[in-house]
Design a protein around this motif. Structure first.
Motif, PDB file in Angstrom:
ATOM      1  N   GLN A 195      42.966 -14.766  42.184  1.00 21.64           N
ATOM      2  CA  GLN A 195      42.411 -16.082  42.506  1.00 21.64           C
ATOM      3  C   GLN A 195      41.327 -16.474  41.506  1.00 21.64           C
ATOM      4  OE1 GLN A 195      42.925 -13.660  44.635  1.00 21.64           O
ATOM      5  NE2 GLN A 195      43.988 -14.435  46.481  1.00 21.64           N
ATOM      6  N   THR A 196      40.513 -15.485  41.103  1.00 18.74           N
ATOM      7  CA  THR A 196      39.452 -15.767  40.129  1.00 18.74           C
ATOM      8  C   THR A 196      40.048 -16.138  38.779  1.00 18.74           C
ATOM      9  OG1 THR A 196      37.916 -14.280  41.248  1.00 18.74           O
ATOM     10  CG2 THR A 196      37.451 -14.800  38.948  1.00 18.74           C
ATOM     11  N   VAL A 208      32.995 -20.292  39.389  1.00 17.01           N
ATOM     12  CA  VAL A 208      33.047 -18.920  38.878  1.00 17.01           C
ATOM     13  C   VAL A 208      31.784 -18.711  38.048  1.00 17.01           C
ATOM     14  CG1 VAL A 208      34.309 -17.241  37.487  1.00 17.01           C
ATOM     15  CG2 VAL A 208      35.575 -18.976  38.778  1.00 17.01           C
ATOM     16  N   ASP A 209      31.051 -17.610  38.301  1.00 16.24           N
ATOM     17  CA  ASP A 209      29.808 -17.414  37.553  1.00 16.24           C
ATOM     18  C   ASP A 209      30.110 -17.138  36.080  1.00 16.24           C
ATOM     19  OD1 ASP A 209      29.582 -14.356  36.921  1.00 16.24           O
ATOM     20  OD2 ASP A 209      30.272 -14.472  39.014  1.00 16.24           O
ATOM     21  N   VAL A 232      36.831 -12.810  32.134  1.00 10.11           N
ATOM     22  CA  VAL A 232      38.229 -13.225  32.314  1.00 10.11           C
ATOM     23  C   VAL A 232      38.778 -13.826  31.013  1.00 10.11           C
ATOM     24  CG1 VAL A 232      39.752 -14.855  33.510  1.00 10.11           C
ATOM     25  CG2 VAL A 232      38.031 -13.570  34.806  1.00 10.11           C
ATOM     26  N   GLN A 233      37.994 -14.665  30.362  1.00  9.53           N
ATOM     27  CA  GLN A 233      38.446 -15.288  29.115  1.00  9.53           C
ATOM     28  C   GLN A 233      38.665 -14.243  28.020  1.00  9.53           C
ATOM     29  OE1 GLN A 233      35.272 -18.135  28.591  1.00  9.53           O
ATOM     30  NE2 GLN A 233      36.426 -19.785  29.602  1.00  9.53           N
ATOM     31  N   GLN A 234      37.831 -13.205  28.002  1.00  6.30           N
ATOM     32  CA  GLN A 234      38.010 -12.137  27.033  1.00  6.30           C
ATOM     33  C   GLN A 234      39.305 -11.375  27.307  1.00  6.30           C
ATOM     34  OE1 GLN A 234      34.662  -9.506  26.636  1.00  6.30           O
ATOM     35  NE2 GLN A 234      35.784  -8.016  25.388  1.00  6.30           N
ATOM     36  N   ALA A 235      39.587 -11.127  28.588  1.00  8.52           N
ATOM     37  CA  ALA A 235      40.831 -10.443  28.957  1.00  8.52           C
ATOM     38  C   ALA A 235      42.042 -11.280  28.561  1.00  8.52           C
ATOM     39  CB  ALA A 235      40.834 -10.151  30.457  1.00  8.52           C
TER      40      ALA A 235
END
Length: 341
Positions: free
Chosen positions: A20-21, A32-33, A40-43
């Motif tokens: 969901q995140t 989203v903090d 998440v963007q790095q992943a």
């Protein structure tokens, strides 16, 4: 064999967050903090993850695509308008699906049906209005449509130049120069644009207390203007002509030159469109300028407005003002035609 594309679940595992995140980050949500978003963007970057835009479109009910139906691909004005439609749509995050058609109402109906079945959010139609009046043409009620042309009937969102107003500017200019009559080379009879220009010309003459001369109908081409020009050149009472487009004016001027009638010393000529070549006619052509860029921009704006706030009873019309560009093809009539008492 192609490797499997990384999924949303793969990103969630790499970033140690829930799916969901990841979905919130992929869809640009703000809840989203910052640290989690960066992780998440790095992943996503490490895995080469790309959001499934088709799935997102289906979920959101929006494809960010606009269909354009046209039968004008050889027209200078429409090419300029289409160029602006593409640019304005791109700036708003929309792609364009272009459907050129033959100039028949059946072609319009089939194109609308095809686009209605495709992943488009709205449709822009750029064809002559009479093609929309056929009984077989049914406009879908669930897809917003904007028509680029006036005279297409009520209940539609319309955008066009002020064709009649432009013709009034041209005719009034010639009358103000002192011409006692203004002749008109019109576009084809089935053209709404030609009809609006003829109406503006005739109304301006009648308001000045003058009876309009017979209309000479052409087909938008220089060859048509030349053919009618050969007839007009032999009439010494003809001192001013308003041509419904610049190509008609070009042919007319050539015929006048060949007959020894000087432009503008003996005959003044005004065109319509302000094509890129009009400043380089001999003499440079006085003409009515249409803002094709603004037409395209307004068409997109009106369509996007419908997408954001659907109107159950559309019928808005936007007329883009025209302007007169005065060059060297117009002047006062020759003194020999003045009636001195």
């Amino acid at each position: 064999m192609n490797a499997r594309r990384p999924s949303l679940a793969d990103v969630a595992r790499r970033a140690a967050v829930s799916t969901q995140t990841v979905s919130r980050v992929a869809n640009g949500r703000t809840n989203v903090d910052a640290a989690t978003r960066e992780r998440v963007q790095q992943a996503m970057a490490e895995l080469g993850y790309r959001p499934n835009r088709a799935a997102r479109a289906l979920k959101a009910g929006r494809f960010h695509a606009i269909g354009v139906i046209t039968s004008y691909l050889t027209s200078f004005g429409m090419m300029r308008t289409l160029d602006e439609i593409v640019q304005a749509a791109s700036a708003a995050g929309y792609s364009i699906t272009l459907l050129p058609i033959t100039a028949t109402s059946g072609g319009v109906s089939g194109a609308i049906d095809r686009l209605s079945e495709q992943a488009v959010d709205g449709i822009i139609v750029t064809v002559e209005p009479h093609l929309l009046e056929g009984a077989e043409v049914t406009l879908p009620g669930d897809v917003p449509i904007v028509v680029v042309n006036t005279g297409a009937g009520t209940g539609l969102n319309l955008v066009d130049s002020d064709q009649e107003g432009g013709a009034r500017l041209a005719t009034r200019h010639l009358l103000d120069l002192g011409h006692a009559a203004v002749w008109h080379l019109a576009g084809p009879g089935e053209s709404a644009s030609a009809a609006h220009r003829t109406r503006g010309w005739a109304a301006t003459l009648r308001e000045a207390g003058l009876e309009p001369p017979p209309v000479l109908t052409g087909d938008w081409t220089a060859e048509s203007g030349y053919r009618h020009g050969r007839g007009l050149a032999g009439r010494r009472d003809v001192t001013a002509v308003f041509a419904a487009n610049d190509q008609l004016a070009l042919g007319l001027i050539q015929a006048l030159h060949e007959a020894g009638r000087a432009v503008p010393d003996e005959v003044s000529v005004v065109g319509f469109d302000d094509t890129p070549e009009s400043p380089y006619f001999w003499p440079p052509l006085t003409t009515v300028r249409q803002d094709f860029t603004e037409i395209g921009r307004t068409a997109i704006a009106l369509l996007l407005q419908q997408l954001e706030a659907p109107d159950p009873a559309p019928g808005r019309e936007r007329l883009i003002p025209t302007s007169l560009v005065v060059r060297q093809s117009t002047a006062a009539p020759p003194r020999s035609v003045f009636h001195v008492t």
